[in-house]
Design a protein around this motif. Sequence first.
Motif, PDB file in Angstrom:
ATOM      1  N   LEU A 107       0.040   2.725 -15.445  1.00 49.51           N
ATOM      2  CA  LEU A 107      -0.675   2.322 -16.644  1.00 49.51           C
ATOM      3  C   LEU A 107      -1.767   3.354 -16.906  1.00 49.51           C
ATOM      4  O   LEU A 107      -2.480   3.755 -15.995  1.00 49.51           O
ATOM      5  N   ALA A 108      -1.843   3.783 -18.172  1.00 45.25           N
ATOM      6  CA  ALA A 108      -2.873   4.747 -18.542  1.00 45.25           C
ATOM      7  C   ALA A 108      -3.354   4.390 -19.940  1.00 45.25           C
ATOM      8  O   ALA A 108      -2.907   3.407 -20.520  1.00 45.25           O
TER       9      ALA A 108
ATOM     10  N   TYR B 277     -10.279  -4.791 -14.864  1.00 48.41           N
ATOM     11  CA  TYR B 277      -8.995  -4.506 -15.518  1.00 48.41           C
ATOM     12  C   TYR B 277      -8.010  -3.926 -14.497  1.00 48.41           C
ATOM     13  O   TYR B 277      -6.839  -4.301 -14.454  1.00 48.41           O
TER      14      TYR B 277
ATOM     15  N   SER C 238      -6.553  -6.656 -12.336  1.00 54.19           N
ATOM     16  CA  SER C 238      -5.535  -7.434 -13.060  1.00 54.19           C
ATOM     17  C   SER C 238      -4.245  -6.639 -13.184  1.00 54.19           C
ATOM     18  O   SER C 238      -3.147  -7.194 -13.111  1.00 54.19           O
ATOM     19  N   MET C 239      -4.382  -5.337 -13.395  1.00 48.36           N
ATOM     20  CA  MET C 239      -3.190  -4.525 -13.622  1.00 48.36           C
ATOM     21  C   MET C 239      -2.435  -4.219 -12.322  1.00 48.36           C
ATOM     22  O   MET C 239      -1.222  -4.064 -12.343  1.00 48.36           O
TER      23      MET C 239
ATOM     24  N   GLU D 106      -0.307  -7.191 -12.089  1.00 45.27           N
ATOM     25  CA  GLU D 106       0.787  -7.176 -13.062  1.00 45.27           C
ATOM     26  C   GLU D 106       1.858  -6.131 -12.714  1.00 45.27           C
ATOM     27  O   GLU D 106       3.047  -6.415 -12.721  1.00 45.27           O
ATOM     28  N   LEU D 107       1.409  -4.923 -12.425  1.00 42.80           N
ATOM     29  CA  LEU D 107       2.382  -3.853 -12.168  1.00 42.80           C
ATOM     30  C   LEU D 107       3.146  -4.090 -10.873  1.00 42.80           C
ATOM     31  O   LEU D 107       4.320  -3.727 -10.757  1.00 42.80           O
TER      32      LEU D 107
ATOM     33  N   ARG E 255       5.896  -6.453 -11.687  1.00 41.48           N
ATOM     34  CA  ARG E 255       6.940  -5.777 -12.455  1.00 41.48           C
ATOM     35  C   ARG E 255       7.769  -4.847 -11.583  1.00 41.48           C
ATOM     36  O   ARG E 255       8.992  -4.781 -11.710  1.00 41.48           O
TER      37      ARG E 255
END
Lengths: 292, 805
Positions: free
Chosen positions: A185-186, A266, A269-270, A273-274, A277
């Motif tokens: 994520l970027a 953030y 949280s990511m 999430e990642l 996934r």
Amino acid sequence: MLAFEMERPRSLASAAEILEKHGSQAMVKAGGTDVLVWMRKHAVHPEVLVDLSEIPELKGISFYPHRGIKIGALATVNETAENEDVKRCYPALRDACLSHSDVLIRNKATVLGNICASVPSGDLIPAFAVHEAVLHVFGPGGERDIFFSDFITGPRKNSLMPGEIVVSATLPFPGERSAGCYLKLARRNALDLAQVGVACLAVDGEAGRTYRIACGAVAPRPVRATGAEKILEGVTAPGDDLLDRAGKAAAEASNPITDVRASREYRLSMVDELTKRAVALCAERLQGGRAS
Amino acid sequence: MKQTVTKNGIGAWTERKYDVEKAAGTLAFTDDLRFGPELLHARAVRSTVAHGEILSIDFSEALKVKGVVKVVTGKDFVHRFGLYLMDRTPMAIGKVRYMGEPVALVIAESEEAAEEGMLKVTAKYRELPPIFDPVKAATDNSVLVHPELETYDHVDFITPFPGTNIGNWFRIRRGDVDKAFSEAEYIVEEAVNCPQIAHGFLEPHCCICREDPATGDLTIWSTAQSAFALRDIVSKGLKYPLSKIRVIAPPIGGGFGGKAGMTVEALCLAGAMNPDVRGRPVKLYIPREEVLLTSWVRQAYVAKIKLGIDKDGKIIAIRNTFYFDTGISAEYGANPVRSAGYSSTGCYYIPNVWTDSYAVYTNKPFGGAYRGFGLPELMGAMEVVIDIAARKVGMDPIEFRLKNILKPGLPTCTGMPMNNHALDTIVGKVVDRIRLNEKEPATRKGWVRGKGFALALKAPAMPADAASSAIVKILGDGTVEVLAATMDMGQGAYTAYSQMVSEELGIPIEKIRCPYPDTQSHPYDWQTVASRSCWSMGMAVKRAASDARQKLLALYAEYWQVEPESITIEHGIVKCRKKGKAEPIDEHIQSGFPMPDGNYKGGPVIGTGSFVPPDVIYPDAETGQSPKSVVHFTVGAVGIDVEVDPATGAVEVNKVSAGYDVGKAISPVNVKGQIEGGTVQGISAGLMEGMYYDEHGKLLTPDFTDYKIATALDVPPDLDAFWEETPEELSPYGNRGVGEHSMISPAPAMDNALFDALGIRIHSYPLGRERVYKAIQAKKKGETDLWEYPYALEQSYKNAIKEWK
């Protein structure tokens, strides 16, 4: 950029000699896509830059069936991404290569340069972590191997001794039935540093399914989310509850900072999430019976 | 009867001038120029505090560096500069006002020596409390960025308020807003904010200056959008005759307003005019990391808009308060503030208007011209507030807009009647093309989809007397040289001028050349800004080309002994059908024609043309009213179809449709390019761009590592750019400005689309992934709005965990 001298040795021995002679005044350069930028920004001040690009021992990528792949210090990120064996057996590494910077920079940047820069957001780092790479080092004390888990010691710090050069790295063969990926994520879709990067490798071995998960840009050192790996062990089709628990466990293993790229909150949280996934993607790929 | 025939006149799709050289890499930019061993290199030493008295500057160590020739400081070059307000010195004098302000200039024989010298200069400061928040700076005078404000010269149409931090206060007072608000059925009051953003041009600033020690004549080679404005500003700042300053502007690699006026040239002159340096050319190349600290960026803003709406959905009153964060200089930034002010009812007719638009000084790098010039700021807020208001009134946002639209003839907020336009047609097309009224499912698994819309409007923001002139020379082989001091920085001005000249002279476009500006050869043009060039310089070029044509026809008429009206110029061939004559233009056009009477007549045929807008009247300082405040408005609309990943906040744009009423597309390839490019730039600004500081005023996003602009992978694959052509009365070919307009409203359209997708209103730009994610989380907690104040973010950054223990 301040004035500096550049040496371009033709052999590893001669490179080592130059490094020994100049000590802390010298720095090595492969692709130069980090070092030259750091020099421009006055973050480093080498008086001698040792360009490794003409040393034959450092070139190339070789695959040894059932053992692993050996990536030379001069193998560029694009060369690695396009390597047929990497495409076949190391999809997490390939994803990481393709997420790195842009096509032009990837033509110069090297995979091992990204590792040796040891910047927390380095895209190749999580892939090296899940593949449990081994670095082959040449230096004043001769040759030695460093396990990747022992390599990066902090932001821009690693366990190389003065005068040592990473010659190549071996990523062991993950097994015939394995799947991997690197999710990044970027702030935008290309040419950016990772706010969070998660690599996952799922392997169906004799003892059943195992997962390896590593998170980048969320701690001073690469994070192996071993808690999450344990939660998932043996589970071939993890459901939402398990994925949630794994995601939370990966976030717990992380300790990100707040900077201009993202806040700590953030990033946490990511990671969650990642991780979900990445695990789901690997499980899905193995479900289909496709080793990729 | 039209006496010229060409295939590449007005409205033709043609190749673009200078594309071949750009593609081949042979076009020489400023940094490519070579000056031999005489050349010296300069590098700025920068302040390490945001606000402080300079106690000492020690450059003794720098002078010991091999190759360092001289170090100059602010007190060696005491001159104030500025386009509208002379509040800028090239280096700090006595006091620094932002972190990164130049305090000294190291001049050396090589770039490396200048850099090493720069690192060896040390300065000591007594720190003063800084101010970063423009609302606080405007309302609390505890910190004054410019206590000397009253001593600064400024143009009449700027109104600074000495004793405060207000560099310009523009007002509109029209009708009776209090009464209208008391009668309104609905009141909507909302605020929107946006941080500073940067132009992101590819080519950093670069300048070479040389003073002739014998005559004092100055030559400046620079990455300048406006050679003549630069000459004017330098002349006024130095109190130097115009004739002794020559500005050469080689091609520039993008400007977007960032190279208008005067940028880095005075800093370079501080070196080149030093008595110990004079005579040698001095080059100042600004490294990318220092670009945002050296010249202006787009101002940050906080906009508060209050609307009063009657029971039928008619907007009857508006009260605007715009705080523009102009940083330490309003020399240029004072004018976008005015531009937003005199357009402050947007595309709507609103009878009662109260607007206060402030340029507020803070201790930050400064704001100035950027594509859109106050209007992306105004519309970034207004088109969001209009969307909110429509929903509050219970009307469809498009229907609400059309109900209040500023129809031709209705007064704008300055009282000037709106020009003709086809905005309703454009709205209809945009709505159709992105199927705005149709709720469509997301194309990506797990994502949500939304559509948004916004109107755009802008007038050229320039002084009433912004003039242009051009020379058209027909050369001895029938080719043409057009001297028009516009900078073609990619917008395609030279292609458009060539098409105009081709139209007027009947000479094919391949035979027409427009060289880059040089004040010594070119006639005057005010600036390449304001989307004014094809209009204002277009008038001058058309006049110059017609003048040349009339001269040519008169000469051929006498040469052939026919009436001038019987002659045509077709594809470069001069013809008289009646006499059966057809000759290519040849040397006679420069050497004279041997006339039947035995005398030579003519000599070089040179056409000239000048233009100044005849009828613009500055708005009244107290009320902002004027019968003609601007030359014309160009209007348009943008529709955006987006999808959001609710789990990460990532936004992808599916499609954009953007249309503008350009009056007449002189050069369609360039109009299309401008609409596409500006739309992408607007999407980029709206999605990801912002300059961020820590609590000490240190810029955290100085270069492209952390100042992100959209890449090809971030912009929509489907970008529908179109235009309508409702002719403008006073105009070379009916055309209006269009260069900036496409940048204005993609951001608010995006904001409206995100509201449609997510059901929460984001009041702060940019709409980055983290912010969108935050909004999604806030919505889950029942929030309806997300508002993040940039200056509060700087303070919260102070307490964040920024380093690993």
